[in-house]
Design an enzyme around this catalytic site. Sequence first.
Site, PDB file in Angstrom:
ATOM      1  N   ARG A  76      -6.165  -4.963 -13.126  1.00 31.28           N
ATOM      2  CA  ARG A  76      -7.489  -5.050 -12.505  1.00 31.28           C
ATOM      3  C   ARG A  76      -7.387  -4.925 -10.981  1.00 31.28           C
ATOM      4  O   ARG A  76      -8.190  -4.227 -10.353  1.00 31.28           O
ATOM      5  CB  ARG A  76      -8.148  -6.373 -12.882  1.00 31.28           C
ATOM      6  CG  ARG A  76      -9.572  -6.491 -12.329  1.00 31.28           C
ATOM      7  CD  ARG A  76     -10.320  -7.648 -12.940  1.00 31.28           C
ATOM      8  NE  ARG A  76      -9.793  -8.924 -12.465  1.00 31.28           N
ATOM      9  CZ  ARG A  76     -10.210 -10.097 -12.919  1.00 31.28           C
ATOM     10  NH1 ARG A  76     -11.114 -10.157 -13.884  1.00 31.28           N
ATOM     11  NH2 ARG A  76      -9.696 -11.222 -12.458  1.00 31.28           N
ATOM     12  N   GLU A  87       2.096  -4.061   5.439  1.00 28.17           N
ATOM     13  CA  GLU A  87       1.124  -3.690   4.419  1.00 28.17           C
ATOM     14  C   GLU A  87       1.471  -4.303   3.054  1.00 28.17           C
ATOM     15  O   GLU A  87       0.963  -3.870   2.020  1.00 28.17           O
ATOM     16  CB  GLU A  87       1.063  -2.160   4.295  1.00 28.17           C
ATOM     17  CG  GLU A  87       2.282  -1.486   3.664  1.00 28.17           C
ATOM     18  CD  GLU A  87       3.395  -1.206   4.651  1.00 28.17           C
ATOM     19  OE1 GLU A  87       4.300  -0.427   4.322  1.00 28.17           O
ATOM     20  OE2 GLU A  87       3.368  -1.774   5.767  1.00 28.17           O
ATOM     21  N   ILE A 125       0.849  -1.188   0.000  1.00 27.25           N
ATOM     22  CA  ILE A 125       0.000   0.000   0.000  1.00 27.25           C
ATOM     23  C   ILE A 125       0.885   1.239   0.000  1.00 27.25           C
ATOM     24  O   ILE A 125       1.780   1.381   0.835  1.00 27.25           O
ATOM     25  CB  ILE A 125      -0.927  -0.011   1.225  1.00 27.25           C
ATOM     26  CG1 ILE A 125      -1.804  -1.268   1.194  1.00 27.25           C
ATOM     27  CG2 ILE A 125      -1.784   1.244   1.276  1.00 27.25           C
ATOM     28  CD1 ILE A 125      -2.608  -1.486   2.456  1.00 27.25           C
ATOM     29  N   ASN A 176      -1.372   5.734   8.804  1.00 30.72           N
ATOM     30  CA  ASN A 176      -1.272   5.470  10.245  1.00 30.72           C
ATOM     31  C   ASN A 176      -1.068   6.752  11.035  1.00 30.72           C
ATOM     32  O   ASN A 176      -1.681   6.962  12.081  1.00 30.72           O
ATOM     33  CB  ASN A 176      -0.112   4.513  10.523  1.00 30.72           C
ATOM     34  CG  ASN A 176      -0.531   3.063  10.439  1.00 30.72           C
ATOM     35  OD1 ASN A 176      -1.712   2.745  10.584  1.00 30.72           O
ATOM     36  ND2 ASN A 176       0.414   2.168  10.197  1.00 30.72           N
TER      37      ASN A 176
END
Length: 551
Positions: A481, A461, A419, A426
Amino acid sequence: MDLSLLVCLVAIFIYVFVKNVITTQYKVYLLFHFFMMIWPIGQIGVHTTDRPHLQIIYITLSFVGFSMLGFGWLLFAKFLVNGTYYRPGRNVVLLMFTPSLLLSAAMIWNPANLFVAPVDDNYSERVYGPIFWCMLMLLVSYYLYSLYQLWKAYRSEARQADKARIFNALIGIVIMLGLPTLDLAINVGLDPWLPVIPGLTTLGIVLSDLYFLFSLQKHRSFDLVKVAQQDVVDTLSVGIVVLDEEDFVIEMNRNINPDLAIALGKRLDMASLLAGRSLDANAGEAFLRSYGEHSSERIHTEIALGAGPGPKQFLSLHAARIMVGGNLQGRVITLQDITELKSLVLKSQEHNTSLQERNRALIYMQDELFQANRKLEQMAITDSLTGCFNRRFLMQQLEHEVLTNLRYKIPFAVFLFDIDLFKLVNDTYGHVVGDEVIRRTAEAVRGALRRTDILARYGGEEFAVYLPHTNKDQAELLAQRIRQVVESNEVPTGRGRVPISVTISMGVHVVEEQTDLQIDDVKTYLKDLFSKIDSALYRAKDNGRNRVVNH
């Protein structure tokens, strides 16, 4: 001073031995600690005699122990880096141990005083030779290599708990290397100009040992998965005992009858447990045979507790193996109280209807136990936050899948993504929202994948995806996608706040069908494969994030 520090080292050794369950990691630590204690023993001995033949024995003992510290530290560092399930092969241990062993033999032999020579026939003043300096260079090599391994693991680990554990080990090695270096500089290099300062090396050993012990004790208590598993186990209505591969008790819940004398850290002797307690001698012997033969099936017997004519407690005992990657890692023993059911069985001729009800109750309890065991098995291979598979399960699957794909020339692809700017999420919204972002991102990606694809949380992450039977064009379509699905996914941030969306950066590697690659070590192949994908992921980050980069 050396005597005081030796007493401190012995006290630490006894504390670790008494206060901890001696797992493999602690065995390695105690070996390392034993090497630490040899140095001050020899140093104390040198100052307790003026006989040259005794002095040279104590000096040699000190430096043999000191030379073994490098091997001990390297082995200990590998356990810290690779985790609880690390088991080095015999050849690996021999390779690490041989240099220290050869130099120790040379120091004991001391040919032509190439290790150490006395001044005026007395070793209180001595001159060190080439073997001594070779020993120092070997120690520096051990420590630098260990430092490199720890630093590499620290840079690559994503979990903060692992980073803290490895960082503490880095500090420990700096302490251990620093004070002996200062000792060498003052008491050997600057000996003609500065007075001797005793105990510097021993002080460094003690300080680093205290730091290692602090790190082990601290980080063992923050295993949240273990706490969650223990909470699940303690809520069950049956007694559960978890054994390692050598039948030592490593976990148990609160429902174990104390009369069985089962204790954490102690070896469970199944023959002694059944002796005099089996309801059926033949069934007990069959159970022990299957148990000793490492039967892959769940085996069962019944035992009775209590002596004399008084009331007895009847238990149904089940044993099942724990397999990881095809290897036996331990066993799960379950003890279910069937006292009431057994009483009904004994009165079956008079209470047939009641017996049928109790049989249904037993089936329900067995189903409950089966579901609980399934839940435990599922927890062992999945990530508790996202419900995805964990990294260990992914790597185990890939070891088998990759060999099959390469043998039959089946194309496959592996994605690695994380991510973007997750630390900012955070810092801005807090860790609760951060966890929700991770969870919803995994949920969105899972919905975009095919049934045969494997999604795993790689760390923090970061996620990995294995796509079997996938060529380069299909992998590109799937990667785009997934990226679009995550970008369009909105995550709530709390009452009164606007939902947020995140993006991901992805590295992709595809192995086409026409490859003729043959591999000898699948673990090394996977390590190189993920290194390539990681490089592609970093290029995606460097090129602006929210994009897919093929290796």
